[in-house]
Design a protein around this motif. Structure first.
Motif, short mmCIF file in Angstrom:
data_model
loop_
_atom_site.label_atom_id
_atom_site.label_comp_id
_atom_site.label_asym_id
_atom_site.label_seq_id
_atom_site.Cartn_x
_atom_site.Cartn_y
_atom_site.Cartn_z
N VAL A 122 39.59 3.21 -17.30
CA VAL A 122 40.40 2.60 -16.38
C VAL A 122 41.37 1.34 -17.20
CG1 VAL A 122 40.33 0.47 -14.60
CG2 VAL A 122 38.65 2.27 -14.50
N GLY B 161 41.79 6.89 -9.98
CA GLY B 161 42.65 6.30 -11.07
C GLY B 161 44.09 6.77 -11.06
N ILE C 198 36.92 2.46 -8.00
CA ILE C 198 36.78 3.43 -9.32
C ILE C 198 35.54 3.03 -9.84
CG2 ILE C 198 37.74 4.04 -11.28
CD1 ILE C 198 40.34 3.10 -10.43
N ALA D 291 36.22 9.34 -9.25
CA ALA D 291 36.77 8.23 -9.88
C ALA D 291 38.05 8.56 -10.85
CB ALA D 291 35.94 7.95 -11.20
#
Length: 396
Positions: free
Chosen positions: A67, A134, A169, A130
């Protein structure tokens, strides 16, 4: 005296490459807006931890790094798009691109490398959900929010959606799914964006106007509209701890403790309403800086499920008679173990425990919260405090 750099008609300095590794590192951290990216990473990590025990340390590390890289990419693309407007604003003209400390092509390459690396990490060590969230956030921030800043005052609403996605996320990286738990944390990030960024915009309204940014406070001569937004979104934030407890996500102490930080947030908003100045806007801004880490930290701390005791003491779980797999025993030194130990230590000094526990039972070191709540009132000489009374009403 040091000579001022020569700027073109748009105020942009001709690009020149950094000369040292330290200069490169400084440019890269500024392109990625390291402080903002740290906030994004912390909210994603909290989303991961909100999934509860057991905590996969490798997965948490992958979320943190993945992230973070994606956030660096989005912030870099944002600055590539805003070179000319950044050059017009006092607070942004020293950024690497308008200051000529790196070329546009170099910045684009840096952003692409971060985007691919972050997405690859989330795909390889977490899951496609996830990674996809993103990527979607990079696109939403870079291709929708960034150009919208010069088109509509509702750009902040899009930015608030961007800010709400990182907890999703993190949670999806831990569980492979999405749930109301992550939604409440995302809602906190969403409502929080408005008092935070509107306070900034009010403090720097002339700068934003110079950069042709359509921020609502810039067109609010009296400050009344900005004040309504600060108060309205602060009020919305007050409902979230209550929702978390009502849904059985956290214990009752979370909404009780939230009275303090929500009151402070509302107080700063009402101060701005009474006297809309740069000074009161700065106080509101500082309140938002304190609010978010406190909210996220306490929600994680009070989450039901770090131990079997937490789940058994959850009034909503008991009311619905929901089945729940046994919570794994925490490994010594793990995140779960440290949280359980911290909660136990806090209970030993909390006045709430002495208000809810009968004299004999409270002396038993191994007594669980569930056991204490089940003690008949006739066996206790202490009246129930409001928190315990509400919990017992739900369990009845």
């Amino acid at each position: 005296a040091r000579a001022e750099p020569v700027r073109d008609a748009n105020g942009v300095v001709a690009a020149r490459a950094p000369k040292t590794a330290r200069a490169f590192l400084k440019v890269y951290t500024q392109l990625g807006k390291a402080n903002l990216s740290a906030l994004v990473v912390s909210s994603a990590s909290c989303g991961f931890l909100l999934a509860g025990a057991p905590v996969d340390a490798a997965g948490l590390a992958a979320v943190t790094l993945g992230v973070g890289l994606q956030s660096f990419a989005a912030n870099t693309f944002n600055q590539v798009y805003e070179i000319k407007t950044d050059a017009l604003m006092n607070r942004t003209r020293a950024r690497p691109l308008p200051a000529g400390r790196i070329s546009r092509q170099h910045a684009v390459a840096f952003g692409m490398a971060n985007a691919f690396a972050g997405t690859a990490l989330l795909s390889a060590f977490c899951n496609p959900i996830a990674a996809s969230l993103g990527v979607a956030n990079i696109v939403l921030y870079s291709c929708v929010y960034t150009p919208m800043k010069q088109l509509s005052i509702y750009n902040t609403h899009v930015g608030a959606i961007v800010g709400a996605i990182p907890p999703l996320i993190g949670y999806s990286a831990a569980t492979g799914t999405l749930s109301i738990e992550a939604g409440i944390l995302g809602a906190c990030l969403f409502f929080w964006q408005f008092p935070h960024f509107y306070a900034i915009a009010y403090m720097h309204k002339n700068d934003y106007l110079a950069g042709n940014h359509k921020m609502m406070p810039c067109f609010d001569a009296t400050g009344a509209r900005t004040a309504r937004s600060l108060i309205g979104n602060s009020l919305a934030l007050t409902t979230l701890p209550l929702a978390a407890y009502s849904l059985g996500i956290t214990g009752a102490m979370f909404p009780l403790e939230s009275v303090a930080f929500n009151t402070y947030m509302l107080y700063s908003a009402y101060q701005f309403k009474a006297n809309p100045t740069v000074g009161t806007a700065r106080k509101a801004f500082r309140a938002t800086l304190l609010y978010l880490p406190v909210f996220m930290g306490l929600m994680i701390f009070h989450k039901n499920g770090w131990s079997q005791e937490d789940h058994d003491a959850s009034p909503i779980a008991a009311l619905k008679a929901t089945s729940h797999p046994p919570t794994p025993v925490p490994e010594p030194g793990s995140i779960q173990d440290r949280l359980v130990r911290a909660k136990s230590a806090m209970r030993s000094v909390c006045i709430h425990e002495y208000l809810t526990s009968p004299p004999l039972t409270r002396l038993q070191e191994n007594a669980t919260d569930a056991a204490l709540l089940e003690v008949p009132p006739s066996e206790s000489s202490s009246p129930l405090c409001p928190v315990s009374h509400a919990s017992k009403a739900l369990r009845a």
